[in-house]
Scaffold this motif. Sequence first.
Motif, mmCIF file in Angstrom:
data_model
loop_
_atom_site.group_PDB
_atom_site.id
_atom_site.type_symbol
_atom_site.label_atom_id
_atom_site.label_comp_id
_atom_site.label_asym_id
_atom_site.label_seq_id
_atom_site.Cartn_x
_atom_site.Cartn_y
_atom_site.Cartn_z
ATOM 1 N N UNK A 384 0.815 -1.221 0.000
ATOM 2 C CA UNK A 384 0.000 0.000 0.000
ATOM 3 C C UNK A 384 0.843 1.263 0.000
ATOM 4 N N UNK A 385 2.156 1.137 0.112
ATOM 5 C CA UNK A 385 3.057 2.288 0.086
ATOM 6 C C UNK A 385 3.317 2.706 -1.359
ATOM 7 N N UNK A 386 3.963 3.859 -1.568
ATOM 8 C CA UNK A 386 4.291 4.267 -2.946
ATOM 9 C C UNK A 386 5.292 3.361 -3.644
ATOM 10 N N UNK A 387 5.905 2.425 -2.924
ATOM 11 C CA UNK A 387 6.862 1.527 -3.565
ATOM 12 C C UNK A 387 6.152 0.625 -4.572
ATOM 13 N N UNK A 388 6.733 0.500 -5.754
ATOM 14 C CA UNK A 388 6.201 -0.416 -6.755
ATOM 15 C C UNK A 388 6.723 -1.821 -6.493
ATOM 16 N N UNK A 533 3.838 -11.488 -11.927
ATOM 17 C CA UNK A 533 2.751 -11.855 -11.008
ATOM 18 C C UNK A 533 3.117 -11.649 -9.542
ATOM 19 N N UNK A 534 4.056 -10.787 -9.247
ATOM 20 C CA UNK A 534 4.476 -10.623 -7.846
ATOM 21 C C UNK A 534 3.333 -10.119 -6.981
ATOM 22 N N UNK A 535 2.653 -9.095 -7.409
ATOM 23 C CA UNK A 535 1.621 -8.488 -6.576
ATOM 24 C C UNK A 535 0.464 -9.448 -6.335
#
Length: 550
Positions: A384-388, A533-535
């Motif tokens: 949920x952070x700005x990190x992709x 497909x990491x997320x």
Amino acid sequence: MTLLPVVEREMRVASRRRWTYWGRTAAGVASVLAMAWWVLLRRSLGLGSLGGELFAMTSFLAGCVALLSGPLLTADVVSSERREGTLGLLFLTDLRGWEVSLGKLAASSLGAFFYLVSMLPVLAVSMLMGGVSAAEYLRMVAWLLSTMACSLSLGLLASTMSVNAKRAGAWALGLIVMACGLVPAVGGLAYLLGAWLFDVPNNILDGWYETTSAWVSLVPAYFHAFDSGYSRAAVYYTRGMGVSWCLTAASLAWASWRMSRLAKDEGTRGGGARWWARTKAPRGCRSDADAARRRRLLELGPMCWLLGRHRWRTAWVWGLLALAALVNGLVIYLNGRLASTDFEAFWVGTSLVLHFLLKLWMAAEAPSQFHEDRRSGAMELLLTTPLTAQEIVSGRLAALWRRWRVPLGAVLAADVLQLALGVAKGQGNSADEWIWFWVARMTFLVADAWAFAWMGMWLGASTTGHRTTAPLLGLVLGIPWLGFLLYLLMVATIGNALFQALGEVGNILFALVGGTLNSVLWAEWGRRRLRETFREWAILRPGERRQKGT
């Protein structure tokens, strides 16, 4: 009242597990295939009777199963209860610590016992081929059962020492190694010091070593279970069996005592635990140096900073490297004094052990952070952070490289030194084989580290179970060894014309290409899966399954 209710309940649960039955089938089939491979290979070379050699090979494989049963099966039985917060519920009843310990041991030992029993008929086949007596077979069976009981008990004890599954497995493996060689190693060091520093006669040292420390181990009883060893010194077999059962009883008693204390939260608040807590990086900074180090890590990325909190996890790796450097320095010193002695075999053996332990550490370390974050729910917060997703993966890769680079470089430097010493010592016609052997080993180490990093991160982000180290080792290390065994089988069945045509250097290069290609392919596969497909996988907790079509 039912006698040992936890034992009965755990045995019922274990008897319903699917892998309890499929595992013994797999162990039996694997032992049959190993026997067939060995018989076919040896007969093709025309080396006569196979009974004794088959018995030695099968008993060695069964012994490995017995020794590794603790780290694989019982090292997480108590730590998993502690992670889930259910251990204290058992002690709300009138159960005692030894009853819970026996129940946990029974649940895990059922599958291990099945695996071992499925291998015993294959071990008995060697008697039909000649060269193996019934007494030799029975002694080996007794050693296997006692060793498995000791390993399972030590694994149960290790499970009470840590909440983390991988750390408990490391404790179990360390206890098994100490049970196999700690006392003989200390006695051997005293033997060498007595011979070099005090000029004690060898006959006195030999008698002292054999009567005080050589037999205090699980290993000597294995060699003296054979007729050749038993007829020479039967007392070593009986002493080794006594050591095994004493270790089993002591570890069970200690685990039972710790179990009751852990349920009351008393076993984790001692002075040792407080000291260990102080060695970990705190939430705040204890000193300016620590603050500067954490700022440098934060500049590299949030994932490097997150992993930097656990800087003491590499302490045992540096201890292992220091011990290996000490031993190899001693051997190099002896190599200078005793030029006629062949130390190449010792260097190769030391390198094999060091490489395997380093790879085992990397295989356990690579998936740990993602897997722990998924289990605790921290991964959902991180997403949920700005990190992709790409930044998270890249930061984790950079953190792994920062942790691995110095130990990896130290092992590679040791390999280069052993390569140079072997060349300087003079290998004659085998100089090319010696050079290419070490080049292949160093290439394997770098390629396997690359595969461990990418595939480890993928398994940590996607696996539905709690085991990630064993599958990773099987993919990266197991497949090349399986290919090597199939290559030997092809040589045995078709003929060794290809083996002779390639020569020693050609066969090393063949293995180098195959092993490196396997590592590169798995690394590329893990990298692609993480990118695509990491997320989708990372938001699932361990134990949850991905919905089809998502």
